[in-house]
Scaffold this motif. Structure first.
Motif, PDB file in Angstrom:
ATOM      1  N   GLY A 116      47.464  59.487  23.287  1.00  0.00           N
ATOM      2  CA  GLY A 116      48.373  58.544  23.924  1.00  0.00           C
ATOM      3  C   GLY A 116      47.823  58.050  25.254  1.00  0.00           C
ATOM      4  O   GLY A 116      46.808  58.535  25.749  1.00  0.00           O
ATOM      5  N   GLY A 117      48.536  57.107  25.827  1.00  0.00           N
ATOM      6  CA  GLY A 117      48.143  56.579  27.108  1.00  0.00           C
ATOM      7  C   GLY A 117      48.860  57.280  28.249  1.00  0.00           C
ATOM      8  O   GLY A 117      49.535  58.295  28.070  1.00  0.00           O
ATOM      9  N   VAL A 118      48.744  56.712  29.427  1.00  0.00           N
ATOM     10  CA  VAL A 118      49.410  57.265  30.593  1.00  0.00           C
ATOM     11  C   VAL A 118      50.924  57.153  30.405  1.00  0.00           C
ATOM     12  O   VAL A 118      51.439  56.099  30.038  1.00  0.00           O
ATOM     13  N   GLY A 119      51.625  58.231  30.616  1.00  0.00           N
ATOM     14  CA  GLY A 119      53.073  58.210  30.448  1.00  0.00           C
ATOM     15  C   GLY A 119      53.552  58.468  29.039  1.00  0.00           C
ATOM     16  O   GLY A 119      54.757  58.422  28.782  1.00  0.00           O
ATOM     17  N   ASP A 120      52.624  58.755  28.123  1.00  0.00           N
ATOM     18  CA  ASP A 120      53.017  59.086  26.753  1.00  0.00           C
ATOM     19  C   ASP A 120      53.133  60.599  26.620  1.00  0.00           C
ATOM     20  O   ASP A 120      52.166  61.338  26.851  1.00  0.00           O
ATOM     21  N   PHE A 121      54.317  61.052  26.231  1.00  0.00           N
ATOM     22  CA  PHE A 121      54.564  62.478  26.139  1.00  0.00           C
ATOM     23  C   PHE A 121      55.127  62.842  24.766  1.00  0.00           C
ATOM     24  O   PHE A 121      55.613  61.992  24.032  1.00  0.00           O
TER      25      PHE A 121
END
Length: 376
Positions: free
Chosen positions: A52-57
């Motif tokens: 995932g990218g930044v902020g993907d949890f």
């Protein structure tokens, strides 16, 4: 004016991505893939989504109305944001300890989803797919590492430690796993055209100071409902008879599935003994000695079968053995047959060497790889 707690739990999305405001302790509905329904769940932990990218949890959720083995890591889109509770609940240490970091194990041809957390070595805590050697239970982070590792026949403690770690992934066991050096491990191996598979095992304390004969029993999920668990339960009771253990009960830490298997076994064994009995009355202690089943377990089982009655003074139980009462129960009503071990006690020493050298080809015959002397 809105409270600070409520503002922290408010969730926003931007371009389909969740904000960082979804936090551990939030409670809301989450859709399960297995049944397609929404269930109320508490977020226990969150971590970065692989790929995932930044902020993907992704989020570890505890389904409040389901068994803990159903807890899982989920993506953001499975939440019903409209059901989000305004307040954050505290996440207790035991809840964090129950988070499964290893989501599945690869054991030869099987990919097995884990059910519970396990205190595996730190080097594997971030390993979401754990690769396990089918012969020595060595853990590796990748399939390529697994193919290259070597088996040290002189050091076998790792085998039993790793077996215990694996068991913890499928058994809801509270507390520490305990020392493997103090236990005997009975491992069941089956052979097919592709090789050998470890399918089940049970462990027991070597020096029995308490009134139980099994400390842990597990059948791996791909092999469940085939009678292996019942086979090992029968073997455990035969070992208890051979060791002349006065009472062969069950440790309370057994899982709900293991206890269910035990209860079915107790039903069938006690009914078989009663139907084959010829002669005078039987007491609960008589049945305990014949079956190596703990007297309290005999009592509970016979009560459930309506085969106990109080005497006139209401001081003790009498076992009902008349043919009419026993005829109401069919000992062959379940799918699993009880295995007899007619020669086991006569040939135990030839079956099992208490301190053998490690040999993968003989895993079906040996119990425990420790060669050191017992510690006090």
């Amino acid at each position: 004016m809105e409270s600070s707690t409520s503002s922290k739990t408010r969730t926003k999305t931007q371009k389909g991505k969740p904000s960082e405001d979804i936090l551990p302790g939030n409670v809301l509905n989450c859709r399960r893939i297995k049944d397609g329904n929404f269930h109320l769940a508490k977020i226990i932990q969150k971590r970065n989504l692989i790929g995932g990218g930044v902020g993907d949890f992704e989020y570890y959720v505890n389904y409040i109305d389901l068994n803990r083995r159903n807890d899982e890591w989920v993506k953001f889109e499975r939440f019903d944001l409209k059901s989000l509770k305004p307040d954050i609940e505290p996440v207790e240490p035991e809840e964090l300890a129950g988070v499964r970091t290893v989501e599945c194990i690869e054991l030869r041809r099987h990919e097995i989803k884990t059910w519970y957390s396990s205190p595996i070595p730190l080097e594997f805590e971030d390993c979401r797919r754990l690769h396990v050697c089918e012969f020595c239970f060595t853990f590796k982070n990748s399939r390529s590492q697994l193919k290259k590792h070597k088996i040290d026949g002189a050091t076998n403690t790792e085998y039993c430690d790793n077996l215990s770690y694996l068991a913890k992934m499928f058994l809801d066991i509270k507390g520490n796993l305990g020392r493997t050096e103090n236990k005997m491990f009975y491992v069941l191996i089956v052979h097919d055209d592709l090789g050998y598979d470890m399918v089940a095992y049970f462990s027991k304390v070597k020096l029995v100071m308490e009134s139980y004969n099994v400390s842990r029993i597990l059948t791996l999920p791909p092999y469940q409902r085939r009678g292996y668990g019942t086979f090992l339960i029968g073997l455990a009771h035969e070992v208890a008879k051979w060791e002349k253990v006065k009472m062969g009960g069950v440790k309370s830490q057994l899982s709900d599935l293991a206890l269910s298997c035990y209860r079915k076994y107790w039903n069938r064994v006690l009914l078989r003994v009663l139907k084959q009995h010829k002669g005078g009355p039987l007491s609960i202690l008589d049945l305990s000695e014949k079956t190596a089943i703990y007297p309290e377990d005999v009592t509970v089982t016979l009560k459930q079968l309506n085969l106990l009655e109080l005497d006139r003074d209401n001081r003790r139980y009498n076992v009902i053995t008349d043919a009419a009462s026993l005829a109401r129960h069919d000992i062959y009503s379940t799918e699993t047959e009880i295995v007899d071990f007619p020669d086991y006690t006569k040939n135990l020493d030839s079956y099992f060497d208490p301190s053998p050298a490690f040999d993968a080809a003989k895993m079906i015959t040996w119990l425990h790889p420790q060669t050191e002397e017992e510690e006090d």
